[in-house]
Design an enzyme around this catalytic site. Structure first.
Site, PDB file in Angstrom:
ATOM      1  N   GLU A 200     -34.364  -8.253  14.473  1.00 15.96           N
ATOM      2  CA  GLU A 200     -34.422  -8.217  13.007  1.00 15.96           C
ATOM      3  C   GLU A 200     -35.869  -8.433  12.572  1.00 15.96           C
ATOM      4  OE1 GLU A 200     -31.610 -11.126  11.571  1.00 15.96           O
ATOM      5  OE2 GLU A 200     -29.898 -10.043  12.405  1.00 15.96           O
TER       6      GLU A 200
ATOM      7  N   GLY B 114     -25.144 -12.119   5.017  1.00 16.63           N
ATOM      8  CA  GLY B 114     -23.732 -12.518   4.959  1.00 16.63           C
ATOM      9  C   GLY B 114     -23.525 -13.844   4.240  1.00 16.63           C
ATOM     10  N   GLY B 115     -24.422 -14.778   4.476  1.00 19.59           N
ATOM     11  CA  GLY B 115     -24.248 -16.102   3.864  1.00 19.59           C
ATOM     12  C   GLY B 115     -25.155 -16.326   2.674  1.00 19.59           C
TER      13      GLY B 115
ATOM     14  N   HIS C  75     -28.853  -9.098   7.119  1.00 16.14           N
ATOM     15  CA  HIS C  75     -28.493 -10.486   7.457  1.00 16.14           C
ATOM     16  C   HIS C  75     -28.360 -11.351   6.196  1.00 16.14           C
ATOM     17  CE1 HIS C  75     -28.701 -13.598  10.926  1.00 16.14           C
ATOM     18  NE2 HIS C  75     -27.908 -14.016   9.956  1.00 16.14           N
TER      19      HIS C  75
ATOM     20  N   ALA D 222     -21.666 -11.536  12.445  1.00 15.32           N
ATOM     21  CA  ALA D 222     -21.826 -12.854  13.084  1.00 15.32           C
ATOM     22  C   ALA D 222     -23.206 -12.993  13.726  1.00 15.32           C
ATOM     23  CB  ALA D 222     -20.720 -13.074  14.099  1.00 15.32           C
TER      24      ALA D 222
ATOM     25  N   ASP E 238     -24.265  -6.656   9.755  1.00 14.20           N
ATOM     26  CA  ASP E 238     -25.185  -7.487   8.961  1.00 14.20           C
ATOM     27  C   ASP E 238     -26.249  -8.141   9.840  1.00 14.20           C
ATOM     28  OD1 ASP E 238     -25.939  -8.843   6.468  1.00 14.20           O
ATOM     29  OD2 ASP E 238     -25.094 -10.664   7.366  1.00 14.20           O
TER      30      ASP E 238
HETATM   31  P1  NAI Z   1     -17.180 -21.619  14.027  1.00 15.23           P
HETATM   32  O1  NAI Z   1     -17.883 -22.394  15.066  1.00 15.23           O
HETATM   33  O2  NAI Z   1     -16.465 -22.340  12.947  1.00 15.23           O
HETATM   34  O3  NAI Z   1     -16.121 -20.622  14.720  1.00 15.23           O
HETATM   35  C1  NAI Z   1     -16.419 -19.873  15.865  1.00 15.23           C
HETATM   36  C2  NAI Z   1     -15.107 -19.655  16.608  1.00 15.23           C
HETATM   37  O4  NAI Z   1     -15.365 -18.756  17.694  1.00 15.23           O
HETATM   38  C3  NAI Z   1     -14.519 -20.925  17.210  1.00 15.23           C
HETATM   39  O5  NAI Z   1     -13.171 -21.056  16.817  1.00 15.23           O
HETATM   40  C4  NAI Z   1     -14.652 -20.712  18.718  1.00 15.23           C
HETATM   41  O6  NAI Z   1     -13.617 -21.333  19.456  1.00 15.23           O
HETATM   42  C5  NAI Z   1     -14.582 -19.202  18.802  1.00 15.23           C
HETATM   43  N1  NAI Z   1     -15.133 -18.629  20.028  1.00 15.23           N
HETATM   44  C6  NAI Z   1     -16.209 -19.017  20.727  1.00 15.23           C
HETATM   45  N2  NAI Z   1     -16.405 -18.211  21.787  1.00 15.23           N
HETATM   46  C7  NAI Z   1     -15.418 -17.284  21.756  1.00 15.23           C
HETATM   47  C8  NAI Z   1     -15.083 -16.173  22.560  1.00 15.23           C
HETATM   48  N3  NAI Z   1     -15.804 -15.861  23.656  1.00 15.23           N
HETATM   49  N4  NAI Z   1     -14.014 -15.432  22.217  1.00 15.23           N
HETATM   50  C9  NAI Z   1     -13.252 -15.755  21.143  1.00 15.23           C
HETATM   51  N5  NAI Z   1     -13.521 -16.803  20.325  1.00 15.23           N
HETATM   52  C10 NAI Z   1     -14.596 -17.549  20.636  1.00 15.23           C
HETATM   53  O7  NAI Z   1     -18.277 -20.621  13.433  1.00 15.23           O
HETATM   54  P2  NAI Z   1     -18.286 -19.950  11.990  1.00 15.23           P
HETATM   55  O8  NAI Z   1     -18.929 -20.847  11.015  1.00 15.23           O
HETATM   56  O9  NAI Z   1     -16.942 -19.410  11.700  1.00 15.23           O
HETATM   57  O10 NAI Z   1     -19.332 -18.756  12.247  1.00 15.23           O
HETATM   58  C11 NAI Z   1     -18.990 -17.628  13.028  1.00 15.23           C
HETATM   59  C12 NAI Z   1     -20.210 -16.748  13.240  1.00 15.23           C
HETATM   60  O11 NAI Z   1     -20.737 -16.309  11.993  1.00 15.23           O
HETATM   61  C13 NAI Z   1     -21.363 -17.415  13.970  1.00 15.23           C
HETATM   62  O12 NAI Z   1     -21.909 -16.515  14.905  1.00 15.23           O
HETATM   63  C14 NAI Z   1     -22.369 -17.632  12.895  1.00 15.23           C
HETATM   64  O13 NAI Z   1     -23.662 -17.670  13.435  1.00 15.23           O
HETATM   65  C15 NAI Z   1     -22.154 -16.402  12.038  1.00 15.23           C
HETATM   66  N6  NAI Z   1     -22.687 -16.500  10.677  1.00 15.23           N
HETATM   67  C16 NAI Z   1     -23.336 -15.427  10.154  1.00 15.23           C
HETATM   68  C17 NAI Z   1     -23.890 -15.488   8.879  1.00 15.23           C
HETATM   69  C18 NAI Z   1     -24.591 -14.320   8.281  1.00 15.23           C
HETATM   70  O14 NAI Z   1     -25.455 -14.497   7.432  1.00 15.23           O
HETATM   71  N7  NAI Z   1     -24.247 -13.100   8.642  1.00 15.23           N
HETATM   72  C19 NAI Z   1     -23.813 -16.723   8.081  1.00 15.23           C
HETATM   73  C20 NAI Z   1     -23.022 -17.771   8.691  1.00 15.23           C
HETATM   74  C21 NAI Z   1     -22.496 -17.658   9.960  1.00 15.23           C
END
Ligand code: NAI
Length: 409
Positions: free
Chosen positions: A264, A289-290, A287, A234, A259
């Site tokens: 970075e 993941g997406g 990095h 994440a 990831d």
């Molecule tokens: P999203 O916004 O759809 O979901 C995030 C969830 O986390 C929400 O349901 C929110 O209520 C919950 N949340 C927020 N604070 C919290 C806490 N303290 N404890 C528990 N839950 C909490 O986001 P999405 O699209 O699912 O992305 C999740 C993560 O993945 C983000 O950090 C994003 O930046 C990362 N990501 C990483 C990528 C990569 O290339 N490795 C590519 C795309 C996203």
């Protein structure tokens, strides 16, 4: 303005799928530039553009925006929007869009693959075989079926992973700060600590916020079930990497897949260093993941569709810097007036007075505001005077105004 006069400038090799999506609601003339143009070339190319599509390398600052008065919206064909001066764009009445969820599936797939690889202890075996070793053993290798998966953050990625992991026969638990509807047989947990103690593998899918920074600190890592696995695909600042390294060292954590990192490299020419590199039971990825071709295509379609909807319907849904109004398709017989304006008392009254003086019937009206900017959309019926748009432009507070004609019959 006739809808066929819209034009888009796409730079940085935006995915070809963007073209069809841009034309969803009507024709848009598209010009493409391969690389990220320098500011002078960009300014010149923007002279005729209604909308601009960029990726992460093209910087759009006040200078560029000031030189492109005809530019109506910017689409970032990527996730991040740091490359655009969002406040300046908003002040000029230019909404900025991106595609934050187009790579959801790609991340969920990598996480699922990482769970299987870690539980089979594949990383150690791969490192060994590359060096001539032959670790042909079942010791410590497990199927994922019936194992307990803990998902922290049940948003777009977490929920999709939940469905996929359930299909493999895993018992899925999740923890989120917001109430979330469970998919399938997934079970919500009351607390993060309870989940950590219960699950065989824990994976993080929360954003980086002051509340989530260092979410997995020494104490929480030690609260995980002994011999379990931790995955962070994440954000890099969610985990205390030194504490994770200590837990890998003494075997409390059986393996990890990471990831994203606190620091970075900014390019492939810079070296990457992490305390996790010395372990054989880890999967480290840069990095990505997406980063899939499918996600690129989805980003192309998603961002382009948002631009097309703004041009043809005035919709600012999911804009990152702008009040969000989603008026839907325009019905025949009406024209749609779209007016970004300074958010101050009295604007809507002035707008409605002007419509009344012009003899127009307000068939529908939408208004949303942010502290600085308001965005008003009104569907008007009746024959408008030729100077109607000039009258709206002259109203106190108007930033810009345009009329969208009804769709061709
Ligand atoms: P999203 O916004 O759809 O979901 C995030 C969830 O986390 C929400 O349901 C929110 O209520 C919950 N949340 C927020 N604070 C919290 C806490 N303290 N404890 C528990 N839950 C909490 O986001 P999405 O699209 O699912 O992305 C999740 C993560 O993945 C983000 O950090 C994003 O930046 C990362 N990501 C990483 C990528 C990569 O290339 N490795 C590519 C795309 C996203």
């Amino acid at each position: 303005m006739s809808t066929s006069s819209f034009s888009a400038l796409l730079v940085e090799n935006v995915h070809p799928d963007a073209d069809a999506a841009l034309n969803t609601f009507g024709p848009i003339a598209i010009t493409r530039m391969g690389a990220s143009p320098d500011p002078a070339a960009l300014k010149s190319a923007l002279a005729d553009a209604s909308v601009l599509g960029i990726r992460s390398r093209t910087h759009i600052d006040a200078d560029i925006l000031g030189a492109a008065p005809g530019l109506m919206a910017v689409g970032c064909f990527c996730i991040g929007t740091n490359q655009v001066d969002l406040n300046d764009a908003a002040r000029r009445g230019v909404p900025v869009f991106n595609a934050p969820f187009a790579n959801t599936r790609s991340v969920a797939e990598l996480t699922l693959a990482s769970i299987i690889m870690l539980m089979r202890r594949i990383p150690e075996k791969m490192f060994a075989i590359h060096e001539g070793g032959w670790l042909k053993t079942a010791d410590g290798s497990n199927e994922v079926r019936k194992k307990k998966l803990g998902i922290v953050g049940y948003g777009n990625i977490g929920a999709q992973l939940s469905v996929m992991a359930s299909a493999l026969g895993m018992h899925v638990y999740y923890y989120d700060v917001e109430p979330k509807l469970a998919h399938g047989n997934a079970r919500p947990m009351e607390s993060l600590e309870a989940m950590l103690a219960e699950c065989d593998v824990v994976t993080l899918h929360v954003p980086s916020t002051p509340q989530t920074r260092n979410l997995m600190n020494e104490k929480r890592i030690r609260a995980m079930k002994p011999g379990s696995y931790l995955i962070n695909q994440a954000r890099g600042d969610l985990v205390d990497v030194d504490a994770l390294a200590r837990a890998l060292e003494d075997g409390h954590i059986a393996g990890t897949a990471v990831d994203v990192f606190p620091v970075e490299p900014s390019s492939k020419d810079n070296r990457f260093d992490s305390p996790l590199q010395r372990f054989k039971n880890v999967i480290l990825t840069p990095h990505i993941g997406g980063s899939t071709l499918e996600a690129q295509a989805a980003i192309g379609q998603d961002s382009a569709l948002k631009l097309a909807k703004y041009l043809h319907q005035g919709s600012t849904g999911h804009a990152v810097n702008f009040p969000q109004v989603e008026p839907g398709p325009l019905r025949s017989g009406a024209v749609r007036l779209c007016v970004p304006h300074v958010n101050a008392p009295g604007f809507l009254r002035r707008l409605n007075d002007a419509a009344e003086k012009a003899g127009a019937n307000v068939a529908a009206q939408y208004l949303q505001t942010s502290p600085e900017i308001g965005y008003a959309v009104a569907d008007l019926e009746g024959d408008l005077p030729a100077d109607f748009l000039s009258r709206i432009e002259a109203l106190e507070g108007t930033i810009r105004a345009r009329l969208i004609p009804p769709p061709a019959a």
